[in-house]
Design an enzyme around this catalytic site. Structure first.
Site, PDB file in Angstrom:
ATOM      1  CE1 TYR A  82      -4.211  -1.370   0.101  1.00  0.00           C
ATOM      2  CE2 TYR A  82      -3.681  -2.299   2.246  1.00  0.00           C
ATOM      3  CZ  TYR A  82      -4.533  -2.194   1.157  1.00  0.00           C
ATOM      4  OH  TYR A  82      -5.706  -2.898   1.141  1.00  0.00           O
ATOM      5  CG  ASN A 127     -10.192  -0.540   5.167  1.00  0.00           C
ATOM      6  OD1 ASN A 127     -11.071   0.294   5.362  1.00  0.00           O
ATOM      7  ND2 ASN A 127     -10.135  -1.677   5.830  1.00  0.00           N
ATOM      8  CB  ALA A 128      -4.309  -0.588   5.317  1.00  0.00           C
ATOM      9  CD  GLU A 129      -6.903  -3.289   9.397  1.00  0.00           C
ATOM     10  OE1 GLU A 129      -7.958  -3.403   8.738  1.00  0.00           O
ATOM     11  OE2 GLU A 129      -5.842  -3.836   9.076  1.00  0.00           O
ATOM     12  CG  ASN A 187      -8.215  -1.867  -0.419  1.00  0.00           C
ATOM     13  OD1 ASN A 187      -7.295  -2.660  -0.644  1.00  0.00           O
ATOM     14  ND2 ASN A 187      -8.960  -1.927   0.669  1.00  0.00           N
ATOM     15  CD  GLU A 188     -10.956  -5.406   1.493  1.00  0.00           C
ATOM     16  OE1 GLU A 188     -10.494  -6.533   1.764  1.00  0.00           O
ATOM     17  OE2 GLU A 188     -11.351  -4.602   2.367  1.00  0.00           O
ATOM     18  CE1 TYR A 251      -6.845 -10.432   6.242  1.00  0.00           C
ATOM     19  CE2 TYR A 251      -8.534  -9.800   4.655  1.00  0.00           C
ATOM     20  CZ  TYR A 251      -7.265  -9.658   5.166  1.00  0.00           C
ATOM     21  OH  TYR A 251      -6.402  -8.740   4.610  1.00  0.00           O
ATOM     22  CD  GLU A 287      -6.218  -6.899   1.673  1.00  0.00           C
ATOM     23  OE1 GLU A 287      -6.800  -7.167   2.752  1.00  0.00           O
ATOM     24  OE2 GLU A 287      -6.248  -5.771   1.143  1.00  0.00           O
ATOM     25  CE1 TYR A 353      -4.073  -7.068  10.294  1.00  0.00           C
ATOM     26  CE2 TYR A 353      -3.672  -9.281   9.512  1.00  0.00           C
ATOM     27  CZ  TYR A 353      -4.460  -8.160   9.551  1.00  0.00           C
ATOM     28  OH  TYR A 353      -5.642  -8.120   8.851  1.00  0.00           O
TER      29      TYR A 353
END
Length: 983
Positions: A82, A127-129, A187-188, A251, A287, A353
């Site tokens: 990213y 996104n990606a927290e 993204n998503e 996930y 992912e 993570y």
């Protein structure tokens, strides 16, 4: 004519089989093509085994190479990256791609040096927290209108970002000699309506257009947000905006840090999904779960045994292979740190993570197990063109076993992926597999699955000229074509292995090691059987083939370092090394094999080069004594760090200063920003006026300090609502007297309190209400009601008992959007007085007026202190010793604590919320050989005061390393300059 046709077909088979492949291209380049089986790079099929890496979360560029070398050594051939707009753009129109970790050209250079391809993911939304999902924080206040649509206001903001970062990505495409092979759009982003005029379709077209304008020619990709929609595939309702390579994120683990029996449920419908929605494309998972994030108040990653278990990659990643996935990217592979104020509110400082590579860059068993899969896919070229022969529970003698059966139509190679049908089962099951081979149907005996274990059983598996494995019940780790063909198997200790070589008579062999090999004859030839013993066994056959039989622990320490810098490694382009903790690389020069690597403990090392001229082994530049084995390898010993004593200084020389002078009524705030706006571009209306959203005044990350004035002694209190993210607390003072606040809640982004002024001293005129707010990040797009636009700061503040505020002022990080510290960037600092004055920076001279108190003394009431100290480290030059800071606080302490190491905010500690209390610092942020400046800010959220009961440096693992972790990091640690203008 028939001869010509035969030769033509033979040539065509070579070109489309193991050699050059012609596939579909995007009309812009043929360097990267694809078909329904796999991606091809420069005409060669490639199993993309990729790991997600976020350079922003490791702000030391030199360490990117450390991570990349570790990924390459553990079987990866690509990274997915990213690029966060927020990290590079402190203000509109400004982009930094030069200072420190903002220099992404170094990222591409290091990836190429390490031998990794790059999948670029620049958003504009990620996104990606990460805070605001990667949107520039200056834009995340409503001014972009309807984000992630074709809204013109949004387009005008993101377009310059994609153009700027896109030009750098374009420069580093494989077409220009760089490592970039794919470029992700957005993204998503779920395609909700299949209408060419729909705003999302137009938006995706805009992104494609701007990337093209930037010079991007490699294929485009996208990542579906789970099996919730079908988006942007050319094979399904393509009305525009579709990408070249469709991808599905997943996930599926459902694991729990506290309950080892929860979750572990495999998804076995990926194959059908890809067949339905991207049938002409290779199956791509941009992912796939490499771990999972933890929230404020949750568990700390080191305690998540189920996520950290090597069982997870063994079962889940092999299941993906069984589903015909040939582009596989693990999120995260290295997580890093949410340093500064870069985190979204859903995570705390650590972004470990539970990834295969720890936040401290240490290799977990999870990564060692992942390596076994990566090295297998690297050499198993027949796996890159298979069809689904079948799947289910009918392939074995035990119906509790589920099988994926893949077949290569050109070579007849078979791949049977086995796991318990109930994937969470812990049973030990022994069974036989009914396999189809070129020699007919064969029942492969004595296969054992020990609970949460999976195996890939191969048939008709070519491992070199005139060398084919008819079948094997032991798993193949890798093979090499050197002076002889070398085949490497692995099993758990005590498990049985059986294999047969195709079209070979009974061979004589010699065994070296603890695994005894026996033979038996059958209709298809000689069958070789053994029970796996501990350690390494070598079997030398009379036809030249060398087989290594490894137990799992030995396989974890087995490496196949390439002798090429290309991510595509042929079986004759690597050597074999067993024993050390890490092998970073190897080369052969003038009869010496030179190996670089790391070792925790002194271990044996075995090296097989297949080169009779190689007589010596160098480990990290030093020749080691070796002996030659009967089968041609060299064996020696490499040193570890077990005898090294790490002596860390005690932190007992602190200076402290008041970091909340603003709570005093006579504090001069005349230079602060006046809050005088009566309207906001934010779609969410304030609860009171004036607008007190911090972003509307140019302050985005970190602590904010507000000062509101009012007149009258009859005011009885104030109703204040603050929104700064989950777990963010705040406190208020009237005329220097504590009035209340909120300690924050992990489940609440906004908290309210009715402040009572009873018993507090008020004046007829010019009373001052000071509100100090913590901050845990901007929301991501999915958070209601308005995602990234959910405002930060005070949502509303009104007086009770009569009267209104006469004025408000705000102070945040020094300089606001000016980015006065471009190396550390726009999200490193907040608005505490000590931060604004630069007390956390190297070179700051603490005045004599500072007290000699420490964080262990703390504050007795609702106050704040900024503590500073310096210390020196002198670690051995050849050591990698991750260093962290362990904090602790008495039970019931409610406070906001920040940790700064050499100017970097590398810890946000909320003792009343948790879970994190140990904060690691990478080399470059900390100086392993030199002086360090450590600062801790602490302010109490209640009038009970606050203190720490533990502040100590700790060492993680110790490793003798061939990597230079003790460089001069001065350029990453700019020092103190006068900041008095930001008081």
């Amino acid at each position: 004519m028939r001869i010509f046709s035969f030769l033509f077909l033979l040539l065509l088979g070579i070109l489309t089989g193991q050699g050059l492949v012609s596939g579909t291209d995007n009309g812009k380049t043929t360097d990267v093509t694809w078909d329904k089986y796999s991606l091809s790079v420069k005409g060669q099929r490639l199993f993309v085994f990729s790991g997600e890496f976020h350079y922003q979360r490791l702000p030391v560029p030199e360490l990117w190479l450390d991570v990349f070398q570790k990924l390459r050594a553990n079987g990866f051939n690509a990274i997915s990256v990213y690029f966060f707009w927020s990290f590079h753009s402190a203000s509109e129109g400004e982009f930094d791609f030069e200072n420190g970790a903002h220099d992404i050209q170094r990222l591409f250079d290091y990836a190429k040096e390490a031998g990794l391809y790059v999948i670029a993911r620049a958003g504009p939304y990620c996104n990606a927290e990460t805070s605001a999902g990667g949107f520039a924080l200056w834009a995340a206040n409503g001014q972009m209108g309807n984000e992630r649509t074709s809204d013109e206001a949004y387009y005008e903001k993101w377009r310059p970002w994609i153009l700027e970062v896109g030009k750098i990505i374009a420069k580093n495409q494989i077409t220009n000699g760089g490592p970039v092979i794919l470029n992700q759009h957005e993204n998503e982003l779920t395609e909700t309506t299949y209408d060419p005029n729909h705003t999302l379709v137009v938006y995706m077209k805009q992104i494609a257009q701007v990337f093209e304008e930037a010079g991007i020619v490699v294929p485009s990709s996208h990542n579906e947000k789970g099996m919730r929609g079908v988006s942007w595939s050319t094979d399904y309702h393509n009305v525009g905006g579709a990408v070249n390579i469709y991808g599905l994120d997943s996930y599926p683990g459902g694991l729990s840090c506290t309950n080892p029996n929860s979750g572990f449920r495999l998804v076995r419908t990926y194959y059908q999904w890809f067949q339905n929605y991207s049938s002409t494309q290779p199956s791509y998972m941009p992912e796939f779960e490499g771990g999972w994030f933890q929230p404020w108040g949750g568990s700390f990653y080191d305690t998540c045994a189920t996520e950290l278990s090597p069982e997870f990659p063994d079962v889940y990643y092999k299941n993906n292979i069984g589903s015909r996935v040939t582009l596989h990217s693990i999120y995260m592979t290295y997580g890093g740190t949410n340093w500064g104020h870069s985190a979204a509110p859903v995570v705390y400082t650590s972004y470990d993570y539970a990834a295969p590579l720890r936040e401290t860059r240490e290799i977990r068993d999870k990564l060692k197990q992942t390596k076994l899969i990566g090295l297998f896919t690297r050499v198993s070229t027949d796996l890159l063109k298979t069809y689904m022969e079948g799947n289910g529970t009918g392939y074995t003698s035990d119906s509790s076993i589920y099988t994926w059966s893949l077949r290569n139509p050109d070579t007849n190679a078979g791949f049977y992926v086995l796991a318990h049908s109930t994937s969470s089962a812990r049973d030990v099951t022994t069974f036989s597999l009914n396999a189809t081979t070129s020699a007919g149907a064969i029942s492969i005996p004595d296969i054992e699955l020990n609970g949460r274990q999976s195996k890939i059983i191969v048939t008709d598996y070519n491992f070199g000229t005139n060398s084919t494995l008819l079948f094997s019940s032991a798993e193949v780790l890798t093979y090499a074509n050197l002076d002889v063909n070398v085949l490497v198997f692995y099993l758990n200790v005590g498990q049985k292995g059986t294999f047969a070589l195709k079209d070979e008579p009974k061979l004589a062999f010699q065994t070296y090691g603890n695994s005894n090999v026996t033979t038996s004859e059958s209709s298809y030839g000689t069958q070789y059987s053994y029970t796996q013993g501990e350690g390494v066994t070598a079997v030398k056959f009379s036809n030249g083939v060398l087989a290594y039989l490894l137990d799992k622990e030995s396989a974890w320490n087995f490496f196949a370092p390439p002798t090429t810098s290309s991510p595509q490694v042929a079986p004759n382009e690597h050597i074999l090394v067993q024993g050390p903790y890490l092998v970073r690389g190897a080369s052969i020069n003038h009869g010496t094999v030179e190996i670089t690597g790391d070792n925790a403990n002194t271990t044996s090392i075995e090296v097989y080069t297949g080169n009779s001229q190689v007589k010596k082994v160098k480990w990290n530049g030093k020749t080691i004594e070796t002996r030659k084995t009967a089968y041609g390898s060299l064996i020696g010993t490499v040193p570890g760090a077990e005898d090294v004593k790490i002596r860390l200084p005690s932190l007992d020389s602190w200076k402290a200063q008041d970091t909340l002078p603003e709570i005093q009524p006579d504090y001069d705030d005349s230079t602060w920003t006046v809050c005088n706006k009566t309207t906001s571009v934010n779609a969410i209306a304030p609860l009171s006026l004036p607008v007190l959203y911090s972003g509307d005044y140019g302050y985005h990350a970190g602590t904010k300090v507000y000062r509101g004035r009012f007149d009258g002694r009859n005011v009885t209190g104030a109703n204040v609502t603050v929104q700064n993210g989950a777990a963010a607390g705040w406190a208020a003072w009237v005329n220097g007297q504590y009035a209340g606040g909120s300690a924050g809640s992990p489940s609440l982004a906004a908290t309210s309190a009715v402040l009572t002024f009873n018993g507090l001293s008020l004046k007829d005129r010019d009373n001052v209400l000071t509100v100090v707010t913590d901050y845990t990040g901007h929301d991501q797009n999915s958070v209601r009601p308005k995602g990234t636009q959910n405002p930060r700061g005070i949502l509303g503040a009104t007086l009770t008992g009569g009267g209104n505020f006469t004025s408000w002022r705000i102070q945040g990080n020094a300089g606001g959007e000016k980015n006065i510290d471009p190396v550390r960037g726009p999200m490193n600092e907040g608005g505490l007085y000590g931060e604004r004055m630069g007390w956390h920076l190297p070179g700051y001279k603490v005045p004599k007026s500072a007290s000699k108190s420490s964080p262990l003394d703390g504050v007795s009431g609702a106050e704040g202190r900024f503590y500073t100290t310096t210390f020196k480290l002198k670690l051995d030059k050849d050591l990698d010793v991750p260093i962290g800071l362990q904090l602790g606080a008495p039970e019931g302490t409610k406070a906001v604590v920040q940790v700064f190491m050499n100017g970097y905010q590398f810890g946000h500690y909320l003792p009343h919320t948790g879970p994190q209390s140990l904060f690691p610092f990478p080399p470059g942020v900390i100086n392993n050989r030199g002086e360090n400046t450590l600062a801790i800010s602490m302010w109490a959220l209640t009038d009970a005061g606050a203190k720490l009961d533990k502040v100590e440096l700790v060492a993680y693992g110790k490793y003798r390393s061939g990597f230079d972790f003790n460089q001069d990091w001065g350029y990453l640690q700019p020092g103190w300059k006068d900041r008095s203008q930001y008081a």
